[in-house]
Design an enzyme around this catalytic site. Sequence first.
Site, PDB file in Angstrom:
ATOM      1  N   ASP A 153      -1.469  -0.885   6.063  1.00 36.95           N
ATOM      2  CA  ASP A 153      -1.784  -0.280   7.319  1.00 36.95           C
ATOM      3  C   ASP A 153      -3.237  -0.237   7.772  1.00 36.95           C
ATOM      4  OD1 ASP A 153      -1.966   1.808   5.515  1.00 36.95           O
ATOM      5  OD2 ASP A 153      -2.534   3.003   6.824  1.00 36.95           O
ATOM      6  N   ASP A 192      -0.251   5.176   1.101  1.00 37.56           N
ATOM      7  CA  ASP A 192      -0.532   6.312   2.025  1.00 37.56           C
ATOM      8  C   ASP A 192      -0.511   5.332   3.311  1.00 37.56           C
ATOM      9  OD1 ASP A 192      -0.964   8.558   0.464  1.00 37.56           O
ATOM     10  OD2 ASP A 192      -2.435   7.654  -0.378  1.00 37.56           O
ATOM     11  N   ASP A 201       0.731  -1.048   0.084  1.00 37.31           N
ATOM     12  CA  ASP A 201       0.066  -0.046  -0.081  1.00 37.31           C
ATOM     13  C   ASP A 201       0.934   1.128   0.021  1.00 37.31           C
ATOM     14  OD1 ASP A 201      -2.519   1.404   0.489  1.00 37.31           O
ATOM     15  OD2 ASP A 201      -1.578   1.926   2.537  1.00 37.31           O
TER      16      ASP A 201
END
Length: 215
Positions: A162, A13, A11
Amino acid sequence: MTHLQKTIVFDLDGTLVDSLPDIIASFQYGFASLGLPAPEDAAVRALIGQPLEAMYAHFAPTHAPQLCVVYREHYARNFVNRSRPFPGVVELLRTLRERGYWLAIATTKRTDMARRFVEALGLMPAVDYVQGTDGFPHKPAPDVIHRALGALGAEGLWMVGDTTADILAGRAAGLRTYGVTWGNHDAELLATAAPDELQPDLGRLLEHLPPLARG
């Protein structure tokens, strides 16, 4: 027999890049520009990782389309005001490349914006492919991961993210999953998605990925 290149999917961001301040600032700017009360930082943070349209619909459903337009215009001018790679990320990516792995980014951002962002942060030479989400299901659906791996003609090993959506998407794509807690979801929330690894940073990933045999 053809062997597919082993690839790690990240991922963007909250995983590779600490971009939260710029995202929240642009998100709130839209409300101010329309004369609407803006949500608090914590309320915005809780929704990051969802499609932008869904985030705005949560707070102002009738204004969501217009807010999306304002956000994209503002974010495109301000997306690297404070955004920076997390500590150790550049070194980690370099080490994985040196060990023979390919690296892909699979993000909820649109592909054009994601590539501009990665380029502006100087990370483009460190990865092999950047795939955004353009007109197909978002995470936790695995589509963005499948598209990244398909474009590379590669075999995915790990999905690193995250948020719970990252972990669920990785599992749905058949990858092992690594949850990092320095981003948008804390350890308690990430644990509900049962990642194979749950860590405060990306350091332990290297323990799972020794150098590949050459040849």
